[in-house]
Scaffold this motif. Sequence first.
Motif, PDB file in Angstrom:
ATOM      1  N   ASP A 242     115.226  69.171 -56.968  1.00 21.38           N
ATOM      2  CA  ASP A 242     114.602  69.606 -58.227  1.00 21.38           C
ATOM      3  C   ASP A 242     113.335  68.827 -58.563  1.00 21.38           C
ATOM      4  N   SER A 245     109.993  71.151 -59.073  1.00 22.64           N
ATOM      5  CA  SER A 245     110.205  72.143 -60.129  1.00 22.64           C
ATOM      6  C   SER A 245     110.370  71.488 -61.493  1.00 22.64           C
ATOM      7  N   THR A 246     110.867  70.247 -61.507  1.00 22.98           N
ATOM      8  CA  THR A 246     111.017  69.532 -62.776  1.00 22.98           C
ATOM      9  C   THR A 246     109.689  68.954 -63.242  1.00 22.98           C
TER      10      THR A 246
END
Length: 373
Positions: A242, A245-246
């Motif tokens: 992640d 995307s974070t």
Amino acid sequence: MVDLTSAATNKTNPARRKSKKRRLLCIFFLILLVLLVIISIWFCIFVSTVDIPKEGACSRHAELQPYYKGRGDIKPLLILVWTWPFGERFPLDTCLSEFGVPGCNLTIDRNVSDHADAIIIHHYDIMQSRDLLPKGPRPHYQRWVWFNFESPIIIKNLDMVENLINLTMTYRQDSDIFIPYGFLKQMNIPQTFTIPTKTKLVAWLVSMWYSGNRRTKYYEELRKYIQIDVYGKEHKPLNWEDFSSTLEQYKFYLAFENCGHKDYITEKLWRNAFGNMMVPVVLGATRENYERFMPSDSFIHVDDFSSPKDLSEFLLVLDKDDVKYKQYFNWRSRYTVERNIGWDTHFCKACSVLHQVNGYQTIPSIEKWFINK
């Protein structure tokens, strides 16, 4: 009685001789031309069989191509990797195939230490004891390369390599072998780019928490005026799946270095901020130092503000003004972000430089050069 035929013949002889000379010269130049063509064809065939970098084989080593291209006199170098850096293994046979650098025989086998052309010593792995250094006399041609990726607050015992090191290999631009964490590569043709949708304001990823140092103190003051989401140990968890995307949801990233050392611009900027389309807010080296490696309008420096409060107000203004915020991305139409990923990148770069280094030097004090200069 005069022989008119003989006289006429005698008169024309000089002309015939000149004509014959011209024919001979033409034949000579024709033969010479044919030989030149044959030599040119042979040379092209010979060069195509030499192990040289292919055009564009690796953008990180494009500057090496003028040295290698067309050369058949590359002497293979035996280079001993004294330790796996931080214990991390990497392939030892990629210099030619991945980076277009010929003549590199990397090995981890210490049995060759008495006849290797060079030994690359990663300081972090040997800094606890002098006994961890190579031992015994070394050949007069052997070079020891001091390899370090850490800032001065991490490394120690630099005095134990005094008068032992021949070449330096660090993120410092004045190193013999310059290995930055990243760099910008100019594009031949301007490109379009897309800024991801931003729904959050400021992020910071912390792997090592240094209580009381400048970056921690600055953060603790800054968070009084603006929301900062902190990821890492003892903070919000963030896994690699992640990671991008974070982070790309945030407009700003605190690329705060653990010290303000010359040229120490790490993955905090190159990977975390630039790699995820965020505007880096930097703390560490001077603004002038950053501007040696990137455009002045690609980052925000804390030193441009009288206090953390002033910085927070500036960030809040940019948050509400898309036009001004997007100006921090204008450079992306002209440059791409390149990062030196993989240990083999650095060791192959070292091999390429060792091929080109002439003469012999010994550095009296690494500590004086690296820390005090």
